[in-house]
Design a protein around this motif. Structure first.
Motif, PDB file in Angstrom:
ATOM      1  N   GLU A 186       0.833  -1.207   0.000  1.00  0.00           N
ATOM      2  CA  GLU A 186       0.000   0.000   0.000  1.00  0.00           C
ATOM      3  C   GLU A 186       0.867   1.257   0.000  1.00  0.00           C
ATOM      4  O   GLU A 186       0.539   2.233  -0.678  1.00  0.00           O
ATOM      5  CB  GLU A 186      -0.942   0.009   1.208  1.00  0.00           C
ATOM      6  CG  GLU A 186      -1.912   1.175   1.173  1.00  0.00           C
ATOM      7  CD  GLU A 186      -2.950   1.100   2.264  1.00  0.00           C
ATOM      8  OE1 GLU A 186      -2.976   2.032   3.095  1.00  0.00           O
ATOM      9  OE2 GLU A 186      -3.724   0.122   2.284  1.00  0.00           O
ATOM     10  N   GLU A 187       1.971   1.226   0.726  1.00  0.00           N
ATOM     11  CA  GLU A 187       2.888   2.376   0.693  1.00  0.00           C
ATOM     12  C   GLU A 187       3.442   2.583  -0.709  1.00  0.00           C
ATOM     13  O   GLU A 187       3.609   3.712  -1.158  1.00  0.00           O
ATOM     14  CB  GLU A 187       4.047   2.166   1.676  1.00  0.00           C
ATOM     15  CG  GLU A 187       3.664   2.338   3.127  1.00  0.00           C
ATOM     16  CD  GLU A 187       4.822   2.037   4.066  1.00  0.00           C
ATOM     17  OE1 GLU A 187       5.997   2.075   3.629  1.00  0.00           O
ATOM     18  OE2 GLU A 187       4.548   1.749   5.246  1.00  0.00           O
ATOM     19  N   HIS A 188       3.726   1.502  -1.405  1.00  0.00           N
ATOM     20  CA  HIS A 188       4.287   1.590  -2.757  1.00  0.00           C
ATOM     21  C   HIS A 188       3.229   2.003  -3.785  1.00  0.00           C
ATOM     22  O   HIS A 188       3.494   2.855  -4.642  1.00  0.00           O
ATOM     23  CB  HIS A 188       4.915   0.256  -3.159  1.00  0.00           C
ATOM     24  CG  HIS A 188       5.516   0.272  -4.528  1.00  0.00           C
ATOM     25  ND1 HIS A 188       6.668   0.967  -4.830  1.00  0.00           N
ATOM     26  CD2 HIS A 188       5.104  -0.302  -5.686  1.00  0.00           C
ATOM     27  CE1 HIS A 188       6.942   0.818  -6.113  1.00  0.00           C
ATOM     28  NE2 HIS A 188       6.006   0.054  -6.654  1.00  0.00           N
ATOM     29  N   LEU A 189       2.054   1.395  -3.705  1.00  0.00           N
ATOM     30  CA  LEU A 189       1.004   1.642  -4.692  1.00  0.00           C
ATOM     31  C   LEU A 189       0.151   2.862  -4.368  1.00  0.00           C
ATOM     32  O   LEU A 189      -0.415   3.469  -5.277  1.00  0.00           O
ATOM     33  CB  LEU A 189       0.059   0.431  -4.781  1.00  0.00           C
ATOM     34  CG  LEU A 189       0.643  -0.880  -5.293  1.00  0.00           C
ATOM     35  CD1 LEU A 189      -0.388  -1.988  -5.164  1.00  0.00           C
ATOM     36  CD2 LEU A 189       1.109  -0.732  -6.730  1.00  0.00           C
ATOM     37  N   GLY A 190       0.045   3.183  -3.100  1.00  0.00           N
ATOM     38  CA  GLY A 190      -0.909   4.187  -2.657  1.00  0.00           C
ATOM     39  C   GLY A 190      -2.203   3.506  -2.233  1.00  0.00           C
ATOM     40  O   GLY A 190      -2.530   2.405  -2.693  1.00  0.00           O
ATOM     41  N   LYS A 191      -2.918   4.152  -1.351  1.00  0.00           N
ATOM     42  CA  LYS A 191      -4.128   3.567  -0.775  1.00  0.00           C
ATOM     43  C   LYS A 191      -5.174   3.245  -1.854  1.00  0.00           C
ATOM     44  O   LYS A 191      -5.762   2.179  -1.851  1.00  0.00           O
ATOM     45  CB  LYS A 191      -4.711   4.521   0.270  1.00  0.00           C
ATOM     46  CG  LYS A 191      -5.839   3.933   1.099  1.00  0.00           C
ATOM     47  CD  LYS A 191      -6.341   4.889   2.154  1.00  0.00           C
ATOM     48  CE  LYS A 191      -5.602   4.872   3.427  1.00  0.00           C
ATOM     49  NZ  LYS A 191      -5.520   3.685   4.205  1.00  0.00           N
ATOM     50  N   ARG A 192      -5.388   4.188  -2.791  1.00  0.00           N
ATOM     51  CA  ARG A 192      -6.406   3.998  -3.821  1.00  0.00           C
ATOM     52  C   ARG A 192      -6.087   2.801  -4.714  1.00  0.00           C
ATOM     53  O   ARG A 192      -6.937   1.957  -4.982  1.00  0.00           O
ATOM     54  CB  ARG A 192      -6.557   5.277  -4.650  1.00  0.00           C
ATOM     55  CG  ARG A 192      -7.739   5.218  -5.621  1.00  0.00           C
ATOM     56  CD  ARG A 192      -7.895   6.562  -6.368  1.00  0.00           C
ATOM     57  NE  ARG A 192      -7.865   6.300  -7.797  1.00  0.00           N
ATOM     58  CZ  ARG A 192      -6.779   6.309  -8.574  1.00  0.00           C
ATOM     59  NH1 ARG A 192      -5.600   6.594  -8.083  1.00  0.00           N
ATOM     60  NH2 ARG A 192      -6.862   6.051  -9.858  1.00  0.00           N
ATOM     61  N   ARG A 193      -4.859   2.719  -5.180  1.00  0.00           N
ATOM     62  CA  ARG A 193      -4.485   1.596  -6.061  1.00  0.00           C
ATOM     63  C   ARG A 193      -4.542   0.261  -5.324  1.00  0.00           C
ATOM     64  O   ARG A 193      -4.937  -0.751  -5.905  1.00  0.00           O
ATOM     65  CB  ARG A 193      -3.092   1.811  -6.645  1.00  0.00           C
ATOM     66  CG  ARG A 193      -3.100   2.762  -7.813  1.00  0.00           C
ATOM     67  CD  ARG A 193      -1.791   2.633  -8.580  1.00  0.00           C
ATOM     68  NE  ARG A 193      -1.837   3.452  -9.769  1.00  0.00           N
ATOM     69  CZ  ARG A 193      -0.922   4.338 -10.079  1.00  0.00           C
ATOM     70  NH1 ARG A 193       0.127   4.525  -9.296  1.00  0.00           N
ATOM     71  NH2 ARG A 193      -1.023   5.039 -11.185  1.00  0.00           N
TER      72      ARG A 193
END
Length: 154
Positions: free
Chosen positions: A128-135
């Motif tokens: 999630e840190e890498h992709l972002g919460k939305r992704r």
């Protein structure tokens, strides 16, 4: 909004979707098994773990474990025998059919699962840190939708 380290666009890949799904899964599995070994749970294989993952809280019949793991009943029986010898599972009479037996997780299995769940949660936070919460949310939603057509036990 993400952490600022999230990619702005997905890079194109020559890899097919199956490989793209497999790579992060294998990385996750490797992390789980490393943590399990470090915690003293180094006496079962990924094949045994795949059977053990499918044992329900009240126990599961061997035939159901074989179906869900997509292996033969004989292979499931062999893997359950090994898990039983190592203390991860027990076999008990099925209260709904006295001729049948249920495979149940033993305390050792639940202790190993606790370690595994903690690692999975840690890896998911990293993703999630890498992709972002939305992704990350979109990824989970897409995979859940795919489960509807790929997992007969969903």
């Amino acid at each position: 909004m993400g952490t600022g380290s999230e990619p702005t666009s997905a890079p194109e890949s020559d890899l097919d979707t199956g490989v793209l799904l497999f790579l992060p899964y294998r990385a996750l599995e490797n992390r789980v098994f490393a943590a399990l070994a470090e915690a003293g749970f180094d006496d079962f294989t990924p094949a045994q773990a795949r059977v053990m993952q499918r044992i329900g809280p009240q126990g599961t019949r061997l035939t159901e474990l074989a179906e869900q793991a997509q292996i033969t009943k004989q292979t499931a029986g062999f893997l359950v025998d090994q898990l039983e010898k190592a203390g991860y599972v027990t076999r008990v009479p099925d209260p709904t059919d006295k001729r049948a037996r249920l495979v149940r997780g033993a305390k050792k299995a639940w202790a190993a699962k606790k370690v595994a769940y903690a690692v999975v949660a840690e890896v998911e936070r990293e993703w999630e840190e890498h992709l972002g919460k939305r992704r990350m949310q979109q990824l989970r939603e897409a995979l859940t939708l795919l489960r509807q057509i790929t997992d007969p036990w969903a």
